[in-house]
Enzyme design. Structure first.
Site, short mmCIF file in Angstrom:
data_model
loop_
_atom_site.label_atom_id
_atom_site.label_comp_id
_atom_site.label_asym_id
_atom_site.label_seq_id
_atom_site.Cartn_x
_atom_site.Cartn_y
_atom_site.Cartn_z
N HIS A 43 42.86 -53.02 50.57
CA HIS A 43 41.73 -52.28 50.07
C HIS A 43 42.09 -51.88 48.51
CE1 HIS A 43 38.64 -48.65 50.04
NE2 HIS A 43 37.84 -49.95 50.62
N LYS A 70 42.19 -52.07 44.46
CA LYS A 70 41.60 -52.64 43.27
C LYS A 70 42.12 -52.53 41.93
CE LYS A 70 38.00 -51.38 46.12
NZ LYS A 70 38.37 -50.26 47.44
N ASP A 123 48.62 -57.88 30.48
CA ASP A 123 49.79 -57.83 29.60
C ASP A 123 50.58 -56.70 29.84
OD1 ASP A 123 48.87 -60.08 28.47
OD2 ASP A 123 48.11 -59.20 26.52
#
Length: 468
Positions: A209, A211, A216
């Protein structure tokens, strides 16, 4: 004859599942709910348990993660003794659970709703020079996905390494055509536990779940927003989705990158090397610290539940919570009630409109317990409020992916950023007060006088709440 054989097989399967629940059940309430489901719903109860109920803390993913930890540099245990300030115990708890110490010198930007968030994300991605790591539970095709495709094409041509993870169930609608386009561009893309009939029962329930975007190794994003046009255009029957995200520039971004690297190892067994080494000397200033807390079903302890529990218990003046899925465990329910009854200003901001009726009934079924103890509940009327925020005492905040429900605590891979900073807490507090001010303050008298049909629906939702 065949009937007797099938009945015998059914009895054996039922007994084996009952024994498994008794041996490995995570919580008494949840175990009891599954036992009742199995005996009350013949065959159907067993299918539901196989889909949603099994404890897989000892499965292949657990072994992969443990193998990874053996290969990663060991955290410096001496750092724990260096934690200072009134949140020293919380810092130590979060460190012992997730192995990320609080780290300073970060620039933070709070991002609200889709347009603002994606404008900032795309700008950061355009600046990538070496690598882009992107991971989402929901990755849906549409304007955003097409724009990312074009951006990835440009960055790959510039020599930037692009790696992507999507959840196999949350992003189930993602087409093979789109995935083939990503691969053709040179993007390395893998699903997390994809839907396959051969391992249907072992892959459905445990989802990633998280995100996460990391650019870089030094610029990162996390929060509640997924890659979906419903954050820009809304969703039929629900309206526009409202959410919060966080941009981090600085050393804490590398910790989010390590979370991505662990998940990358889980999906393809490749151990990535970080682009840059984070200095082991941490400037522990109470007004500029970020600590990453990650959790999943393969951890020894429920890291995110302990995170929320500890922040609530530590609150002295107030704790404000924005979350669409507040289906608390008994521990969290008692923590919220105890805080409110002891004089802490406890407020909950919940979306009036839900994206799942049964889950909404379950959320509403706890309102009476909250209201009795003096907890204020605000119903947000405009669209669907999907943010996962906690702010307390103008000092500590949490923003990330974890809901206040058993699925986030026991079954999903989640990640939150804990911010120890007065200015950031005040910013979140101001935003909470603004949103709650436009919502409806639910009173106890109003709630208990609701129609009996709503009470019945909420009763059904509460019965099923341990299974979510």
């Amino acid at each position: 004859m065949w009937t007797s054989i099938l009945f015998g097989i059914y009895i054996l399967i039922t007994l084996s599942i009952v024994i498994a629940i008794l041996l490995y059940g995570a919580r008494p309430s949840k175990s009891l709910a599954w036992l009742l489901a199995i005996f009350a719903i013949p065959v159907g109860g067993i299918i539901l348990y196989l889909l949603l109920g099994r404890n897989r803390r000892k499965n292949k993913l657990v072994q992969l993660k443990r193998n990874l930890f053996k290969r990663l540099p060991k955290p410096d245990q001496n750092q724990v003794g260096a934690f200072e300030g009134k949140y020293k115990r919380l810092m130590t708890l979060f460190y012992n659970n997730s192995h990320f110490p609080p780290i300073g010198n970060n620039k933070l930007q709070l991002l609200k709703d889709g347009k603002t968030t994606f404008d900032v994300i795309f700008n950061a991605l355009e600046q990538a020079q070496r690598e882009i790591h992107i991971q989402y539970y929901i990755f849906e095709e549409g304007e955003l996905a097409n724009a990312l495709l074009l951006l990835f094409e440009r960055k790959v041509l510039e020599g930037v390494k692009v790696r992507m993870i999507y959840d196999g169930i949350g992003s189930f609608s993602l087409s093979k055509v789109y995935l083939k386009k990503l691969v053709a561009l040179g993007v390395e893309v893998y699903p997390f536990l994809p839907f396959k009939f051969g391992r249907f029962f072992s892959s459905l329930n445990y989802r990633n779940h998280r995100k996460i975007i990391v650019v870089d190794g030094h610029t990162a994003f996390t929060g509640g927003i997924n890659i979906s046009d419903k954050y820009l255009k809304g969703e039929p029957g629900v309206g526009k989705w409202h959410d919060m995200h966080l941009k981090i520039d600085g050393p804490a971004a590398s910790h989010l990158n390590q979370v991505f690297m662990m998940d990358w190892y889980l999906v393809c067994q490749e151990l990535l090397e970080p682009l840059e080494h984070v200095d082991s000397v941490y400037k522990l200033k109470e007004d500029s610290l970020v600590q990453i807390v990650s959790g999943g079903p393969d951890d020894d302890f429920s890291a995110l539940e302990q995170t929320y529990f500890s922040i609530i218990n530590t609150a002295k003046k107030y704790v404000y919570i924005t979350n669409p899925y507040i289906i608390p465990s008994q521990a969290l329910l008692k923590a919220l009630q105890t805080a409110a009854l002891s004089g802490v200003d406890v407020r909950l901001l919940v979306s009036e409109n839900g994206d799942n009726r049964l889950v909404s009934w379950s959320v509403h079924s706890y309102f009476e317990s909250f209201l009795k103890s003096g907890i204020k509940i605000y119903l947000f009327p405009d669209g669907f409020l999907h943010s996962k925020i906690i702010v307390s005492d103008d000092a500590i905040s949490s923003i990330g992916t974890a809901n206040l429900d058993d699925r986030s605590f026991e079954q999903n891979y989640e990640v939150n950023a804990i911010v120890y900073e007065k200015e950031f807490a005040e910013l979140l507090k101001s935003d909470f007060l603004k949103d709650s001010g436009s919502g409806h303050l639910l009173t106890y008298d109003e709630y208990v006088e609701r129609p009996w049909t709503k009470k019945l629906k909420e009763g059904i939702g509460k019965i099923f709440s341990p299974l979510f």
